[in-house]
Design a protein around this motif. Structure first.
Motif, PDB file in Angstrom:
ATOM      1  N   SER A 182      45.020  42.343  52.764  1.00 17.70           N
ATOM      2  CA  SER A 182      44.270  41.109  52.506  1.00 17.70           C
ATOM      3  C   SER A 182      43.391  41.375  51.293  1.00 17.70           C
ATOM      4  O   SER A 182      43.138  42.540  50.956  1.00 17.70           O
ATOM      5  N   CYS A 183      42.946  40.313  50.652  1.00 21.20           N
ATOM      6  CA  CYS A 183      42.088  40.526  49.474  1.00 21.20           C
ATOM      7  C   CYS A 183      41.271  39.272  49.179  1.00 21.20           C
ATOM      8  O   CYS A 183      41.507  38.207  49.746  1.00 21.20           O
ATOM      9  N   THR A 184      40.353  39.438  48.247  1.00 22.26           N
ATOM     10  CA  THR A 184      39.624  38.297  47.676  1.00 22.26           C
ATOM     11  C   THR A 184      40.482  37.739  46.539  1.00 22.26           C
ATOM     12  O   THR A 184      41.187  38.490  45.861  1.00 22.26           O
ATOM     13  N   ILE A 185      40.431  36.427  46.370  1.00 18.73           N
ATOM     14  CA  ILE A 185      41.141  35.821  45.230  1.00 18.73           C
ATOM     15  C   ILE A 185      40.141  34.963  44.457  1.00 18.73           C
ATOM     16  O   ILE A 185      39.467  34.101  45.041  1.00 18.73           O
ATOM     17  N   PHE A 186      40.032  35.238  43.167  1.00 14.32           N
ATOM     18  CA  PHE A 186      39.165  34.418  42.301  1.00 14.32           C
ATOM     19  C   PHE A 186      39.989  33.323  41.637  1.00 14.32           C
ATOM     20  O   PHE A 186      41.155  33.550  41.267  1.00 14.32           O
ATOM     21  N   PHE A 187      39.364  32.177  41.483  1.00 17.64           N
ATOM     22  CA  PHE A 187      39.964  31.069  40.727  1.00 17.64           C
ATOM     23  C   PHE A 187      39.023  30.769  39.569  1.00 17.64           C
ATOM     24  O   PHE A 187      37.885  30.351  39.777  1.00 17.64           O
ATOM     25  N   ASN A 188      39.508  31.046  38.362  1.00 16.94           N
ATOM     26  CA  ASN A 188      38.691  30.826  37.171  1.00 16.94           C
ATOM     27  C   ASN A 188      39.357  29.795  36.271  1.00 16.94           C
ATOM     28  O   ASN A 188      40.337  30.090  35.612  1.00 16.94           O
ATOM     29  N   ILE A 223      40.613  24.397  39.243  1.00 14.82           N
ATOM     30  CA  ILE A 223      40.042  25.044  40.441  1.00 14.82           C
ATOM     31  C   ILE A 223      39.125  26.187  40.026  1.00 14.82           C
ATOM     32  O   ILE A 223      39.486  27.019  39.176  1.00 14.82           O
ATOM     33  N   ASN A 224      37.937  26.231  40.641  1.00 19.99           N
ATOM     34  CA  ASN A 224      36.983  27.324  40.415  1.00 19.99           C
ATOM     35  C   ASN A 224      36.376  27.755  41.742  1.00 19.99           C
ATOM     36  O   ASN A 224      36.030  26.908  42.565  1.00 19.99           O
ATOM     37  N   GLY A 225      36.249  29.072  41.931  1.00 19.29           N
ATOM     38  CA  GLY A 225      35.630  29.582  43.160  1.00 19.29           C
ATOM     39  C   GLY A 225      36.322  30.836  43.624  1.00 19.29           C
ATOM     40  O   GLY A 225      37.034  31.493  42.854  1.00 19.29           O
ATOM     41  N   SER A 226      36.084  31.182  44.898  1.00 18.04           N
ATOM     42  CA  SER A 226      36.739  32.389  45.426  1.00 18.04           C
ATOM     43  C   SER A 226      37.020  32.226  46.906  1.00 18.04           C
ATOM     44  O   SER A 226      36.310  31.527  47.629  1.00 18.04           O
ATOM     45  N   LYS A 227      38.087  32.879  47.330  1.00 19.16           N
ATOM     46  CA  LYS A 227      38.500  32.899  48.744  1.00 19.16           C
ATOM     47  C   LYS A 227      38.570  34.356  49.145  1.00 19.16           C
ATOM     48  O   LYS A 227      38.954  35.211  48.331  1.00 19.16           O
ATOM     49  N   ASN A 228      38.235  34.671  50.397  1.00 13.50           N
ATOM     50  CA  ASN A 228      38.361  36.086  50.779  1.00 13.50           C
ATOM     51  C   ASN A 228      39.018  36.283  52.130  1.00 13.50           C
ATOM     52  O   ASN A 228      39.265  35.330  52.843  1.00 13.50           O
ATOM     53  N   TRP A 229      39.356  37.553  52.387  1.00 19.48           N
ATOM     54  CA  TRP A 229      40.132  37.959  53.573  1.00 19.48           C
ATOM     55  C   TRP A 229      41.498  37.277  53.577  1.00 19.48           C
ATOM     56  O   TRP A 229      41.972  36.844  54.630  1.00 19.48           O
ATOM     57  N   GLY A 248      50.742  33.801  39.062  1.00 20.38           N
ATOM     58  CA  GLY A 248      51.018  33.759  37.624  1.00 20.38           C
ATOM     59  C   GLY A 248      50.326  32.604  36.936  1.00 20.38           C
ATOM     60  O   GLY A 248      50.245  32.561  35.700  1.00 20.38           O
ATOM     61  N   THR A 249      49.802  31.640  37.719  1.00 19.01           N
ATOM     62  CA  THR A 249      49.042  30.551  37.110  1.00 19.01           C
ATOM     63  C   THR A 249      47.785  31.160  36.500  1.00 19.01           C
ATOM     64  O   THR A 249      47.049  31.884  37.188  1.00 19.01           O
ATOM     65  N   PRO A 250      47.517  30.913  35.186  1.00 23.05           N
ATOM     66  CA  PRO A 250      46.306  31.492  34.600  1.00 23.05           C
ATOM     67  C   PRO A 250      45.057  31.110  35.410  1.00 23.05           C
ATOM     68  O   PRO A 250      44.917  29.965  35.838  1.00 23.05           O
ATOM     69  N   GLY A 251      44.198  32.109  35.652  1.00 17.07           N
ATOM     70  CA  GLY A 251      42.977  31.853  36.420  1.00 17.07           C
ATOM     71  C   GLY A 251      43.133  32.115  37.903  1.00 17.07           C
ATOM     72  O   GLY A 251      42.159  32.084  38.649  1.00 17.07           O
ATOM     73  N   PHE A 252      44.352  32.407  38.366  1.00 16.20           N
ATOM     74  CA  PHE A 252      44.591  32.776  39.778  1.00 16.20           C
ATOM     75  C   PHE A 252      44.588  34.292  39.825  1.00 16.20           C
ATOM     76  O   PHE A 252      45.493  34.943  39.312  1.00 16.20           O
ATOM     77  N   GLU A 253      43.522  34.870  40.403  1.00 12.85           N
ATOM     78  CA  GLU A 253      43.284  36.308  40.224  1.00 12.85           C
ATOM     79  C   GLU A 253      43.061  37.049  41.546  1.00 12.85           C
ATOM     80  O   GLU A 253      41.923  37.254  41.986  1.00 12.85           O
ATOM     81  N   PRO A 254      44.167  37.507  42.183  1.00 16.24           N
ATOM     82  CA  PRO A 254      44.019  38.308  43.406  1.00 16.24           C
ATOM     83  C   PRO A 254      43.417  39.670  43.087  1.00 16.24           C
ATOM     84  O   PRO A 254      43.737  40.258  42.055  1.00 16.24           O
ATOM     85  N   GLN A 255      42.543  40.154  43.967  1.00 15.87           N
ATOM     86  CA  GLN A 255      41.866  41.439  43.755  1.00 15.87           C
ATOM     87  C   GLN A 255      42.539  42.543  44.580  1.00 15.87           C
ATOM     88  O   GLN A 255      43.534  42.317  45.234  1.00 15.87           O
ATOM     89  N   GLU A 256      41.962  43.724  44.550  1.00 14.70           N
ATOM     90  CA  GLU A 256      42.514  44.877  45.276  1.00 14.70           C
ATOM     91  C   GLU A 256      42.437  44.637  46.793  1.00 14.70           C
ATOM     92  O   GLU A 256      41.541  43.938  47.263  1.00 14.70           O
TER      93      GLU A 256
END
Ligand code: CAA
Length: 387
Positions: free
Chosen positions: A209-215, A150-156, A189-197
């Motif tokens: 709520s936050c943005t979450i990156f998937f790398n 999975i690659n991309g980002s989700k927000n709110w 905890g899955t590598p590449g699952f990155e919730p932001q502030e």
């Protein structure tokens, strides 16, 4: 038609009301002012069975019906809209799709801890450049053997900074539009699952709520939720339930403002008498009472239809859920506005809760489908002859 609640519904309503008034309300203003995540209240909601109210008991839930869920949402949101939406996301947007579309293994691994309150979930549909146009998402999932990348980002993403897992919607075939969307479960905890502030918002400050990156985030195929290409329908079906929860949240916020305004109208004197004696105030109270009543009936109808859909899976209640959400959320904006007006200058002050209710109400017209999208959903049903 019998409008009386069953004994079980009344018990859940009372349990929620007691929890809301005794444990949530005393913290609500401080939570709004500090934006602190209400960890202890989330844990208590888990203990009370409020994080998976309508999930069967054998899957860790409360085993109640969807009307009971709406009743609990109204009571808790009346005390604190942030606590309400944290609860609604876990119930409607995470437990519900896992219950309906999850495999047995997914239910055991994810739904049981979510419904019992041991874990908390979030829902990833919205992206920086696609909110209302939900099927136009850019986040991709590409198959690699038995895994998906999975690659991309989700927000709110409400609950995002604290959630133990996300149900996330990804494009798996660009040529197929909405039919090229697939849902996945991604544990924290899955590598590449990155919730932001956490985001900074106008209201519901404690519901982070936050943005979450998937790398290059890899999940096994066993974590695909539903069939490949079924993701958009899962998202829409889930939101048909979620919108009932947000309508209930809006009603709770509006009721809180209304009850405070009525009490104040009896106390506050002007021109030699309590302002409740003035027709200008009486007309406002009448309009507010009527709108609260109408919202409650629309919410009850949608929740009862959702309950029926449990045993009649072909029953769609998209139009009725959208009607309840549109009416209740716009009503909450109007009612909190009028309640604040009755308080006059005190309503505008931080010393009272009116301005908190006014700010919190506004989001209900935006998330889980804007008022404009609700009108599209209602029109689609109405033009096919629905009511
Ligand atoms: N249930 C099941 N299937 C559904 C459905 C539903 N409610 N609604 C649509 N579908 C199906 C359609 O039947 C269609 O399938 P077929 O092609 O097989 O007939 C397919 O899905 C595509 O439907 P549409 O052509 O109607 O889709 P669209 O791209 O025109 O979008 C929309 C429709 C109503 C605008 C939709 O995109 C929408 O609801 N947008 C708003 C999204 C939204 O609510 N986002 C909120 C994010 S969540 C959030 O806020 C969470 C939070 O943190 C609190």
């Amino acid at each position: 038609m019998d409008f009386r609640l069953t004994d079980e519904q009344q018990l859940i309503q009372k349990t929620a009301r007691d929890f809301a008034t005794q444990e949530v309300l005393p913290k609500a203003r401080e939570l709004d002012e500090t934006g602190r995540w209400p960890a202890s209240l989330v844990a208590r909601m888990g203990e009370l069975g409020f994080l998976g109210i309508a999930v069967p008991e054998e899957l860790g839930g409360g085993g109640a019906d969807y009307l009971s869920y709406a009743l609990a949402m109204i009571e808790i949101s009346k005390a604190c809209a942030s606590t309400g939406v944290i609860m609604s996301v876990n119930n409607s947007l995470v437990c519900d799709p896992l219950l309906k579309f999850g495999s047995d293994a997914q239910k055991q691994e994810f739904l049981v801890p979510l419904a019992s309150g041991a874990k908390l979930g979030c829902f990833g549909l919205t992206e920086p450049s696609s909110g209302s146009d939900a099927s136009n998402m850019q986040t991709t999932a590409v198959r690699d053997g038995d895994e998906w990348v999975i690659n991309g980002s989700k927000n709110w993403i409400t609950n995002g900074p604290h959630a133990d897992l996300i149900v996330v919607f990804c494009n798996t075939d660009r040529t197929k539009g909405a039919k090229g969307t697939t849902a996945f479960i991604v544990p924290k905890g899955t590598p590449g699952f990155e919730p932001q502030e956490p985001d900074h918002k106008m209201g519901i400050h404690a519901a982070h709520s936050c943005t979450i990156f998937f790398n290059d985030c890899r999940v096994p195929d066993a974590y695909r939720l539903g069939e490949e290409g079924m993701g958009f329908k899962i998202a829409m079906n889930t939101l048909d339930g979620g919108r009932i929860g947000i309508a209930a949240q809006a009603l709770g916020i509006a009721e809180a403002a209304y009850e405070k305004a009525v009490a104040y109208a009896h106390e506050r004197k002007a021109f030699g008498a309590p302002i409740a004696k003035l027709q200008a105030i009486q007309f406002k109270v009448a309009d507010m009472a009527m709108q609260l009543d109408a919202a409650r009936l629309l919410i009850y109808r949608a929740a009862l239809l959702k309950e029926r859909a449990r045993t009649e899976p072909s029953l769609r209640h998209s139009q009725q859920s959208a009607t309840a959400k549109l009416y209740a959320s716009e009503m909450a904006t109007r009612v909190t506005h009028q309640a604040l007006q009755i308080f006059g200058g005190y309503g505008y002050s931080k010393e009272y809760d009116l301005e908190r209710h006014y700010r919190d109400a506004r989001i209900t017209e935006i998330y889980e489908g804007t008022s404009e999208i609700m009108r599209l959903v209602i029109a689609a049903g109405a033009l096919k002859g629905g009511a």
